[in-house]
Write an enzyme that holds these catalytic residues in place. Sequence first.
Site, PDB file in Angstrom:
ATOM      1  N   LYS A  19     136.405  21.412 125.096  1.00 50.00           N
ATOM      2  CA  LYS A  19     137.461  20.554 124.719  1.00 50.00           C
ATOM      3  C   LYS A  19     137.417  19.053 125.264  1.00 50.00           C
ATOM      4  O   LYS A  19     136.815  18.654 126.036  1.00 50.00           O
ATOM      5  CB  LYS A  19     139.073  21.235 125.299  1.00 50.00           C
ATOM      6  CG  LYS A  19     139.145  21.265 126.870  1.00 50.00           C
ATOM      7  CD  LYS A  19     139.305  20.014 127.529  1.00 50.00           C
ATOM      8  CE  LYS A  19     139.215  20.096 128.969  1.00 50.00           C
ATOM      9  NZ  LYS A  19     139.722  18.894 129.547  1.00 50.00           N
ATOM     10  N   SER A 114     136.184  26.903 131.756  1.00 51.31           N
ATOM     11  CA  SER A 114     137.152  27.385 131.344  1.00 51.31           C
ATOM     12  C   SER A 114     137.134  28.358 130.244  1.00 51.31           C
ATOM     13  O   SER A 114     137.764  29.421 129.667  1.00 51.31           O
ATOM     14  CB  SER A 114     138.456  26.488 131.150  1.00 51.31           C
ATOM     15  OG  SER A 114     138.960  25.740 132.188  1.00 51.31           O
ATOM     16  N   ASP A 147     143.045  24.996 132.015  1.00 51.86           N
ATOM     17  CA  ASP A 147     142.526  24.733 130.645  1.00 51.86           C
ATOM     18  C   ASP A 147     141.923  26.198 130.017  1.00 51.86           C
ATOM     19  O   ASP A 147     141.564  26.287 128.648  1.00 51.86           O
ATOM     20  CB  ASP A 147     141.281  24.108 130.672  1.00 51.86           C
ATOM     21  CG  ASP A 147     141.566  22.667 131.354  1.00 51.86           C
ATOM     22  OD1 ASP A 147     142.613  22.143 131.017  1.00 51.86           O
ATOM     23  OD2 ASP A 147     140.628  21.976 131.853  1.00 51.86           O
TER      24      ASP A 147
END
Length: 311
Positions: A19, A114, A147
């Site tokens: 991300k 994550s 996350d």
Amino acid sequence: MTVDPAGPADRVHVRAPGKLNVFFEVGAVQPDGYHDVASAYQAVSLVEDLWAERDDDFSLTVSGSVSVSGVPVDDRNLALRAARLVAAEIGHRGGVRLHIDKHVPVAGGMGGGSADAAAALVACDALWGAELGSSGLHRLARRLGADVPFALMGGTAIGTGRGDQLNRALAKGRFDWVVVTSEDGLSTAEVYGHLDVMRGRSDIAPPPRAPDVDPGVLQALRIGDAVALAAHVRNDLQAAALSLRPDLRDVLELGEGSGALVGIVSGSGPTLAFLAADPESALELQVALSVAGHHALHVHGPVAGARIVSE
């Protein structure tokens, strides 16, 4: 997040995305040591692959296109902890053998650990026929880290609280990024701690009373306008990351001088993310940064969250 409806399997392959925080506002440190944040997350095409196989015990091996020398393979690893959470939730008496093929930089601010945890949740749910559903998996994800729920969700989302209170954001079209990775990672806890120190001695602006995402970010995402988004990106952790790693400033300046609309530290760093106007501009920027000796990758978003891959 996509869950295989076919029931229990002997081997499951799950892919989960890294991300970027295209906006990240950090509030004051709380009594429990955490910070309230407001983040605009975007899942990007740099992904982690995880395979899960039935076994009597819990084990983990790791390989990848990035250095994995610092990745733990014991219960410090979020993926193993995720697997154990699923087993405890459903009373499963066996174990699982996990293998992760990593492509997201380790300790790079892109949520690779994550993503691994989210992939393990989805894989074990399918492997053992747990049928926890989206709400059950997200409940476990929140126990693993801020996350992890977003790695399950994917796409574009607004995160508040610790970053794990998520709402999908309307996002149109595709955004192209060039990320520059670094062999030396940064500790997220260290970056947050240094931010508090810098604020305490008034080196930078004090924390906002109530973190919130800039409406300009939401509007730019809604209409798919990279130029508009560039005008509003922000990361409150950037000052602390650059203070700890001043060499990153030169790379930011190089990227912005080589055609990027804007450059930003990704999360707690040290990965840098440069927003490009379009795929062609991103390719040109990737080449320019690579020629200068940097490890530059062209990625795009938004992409789907953790999902089972058919083999």
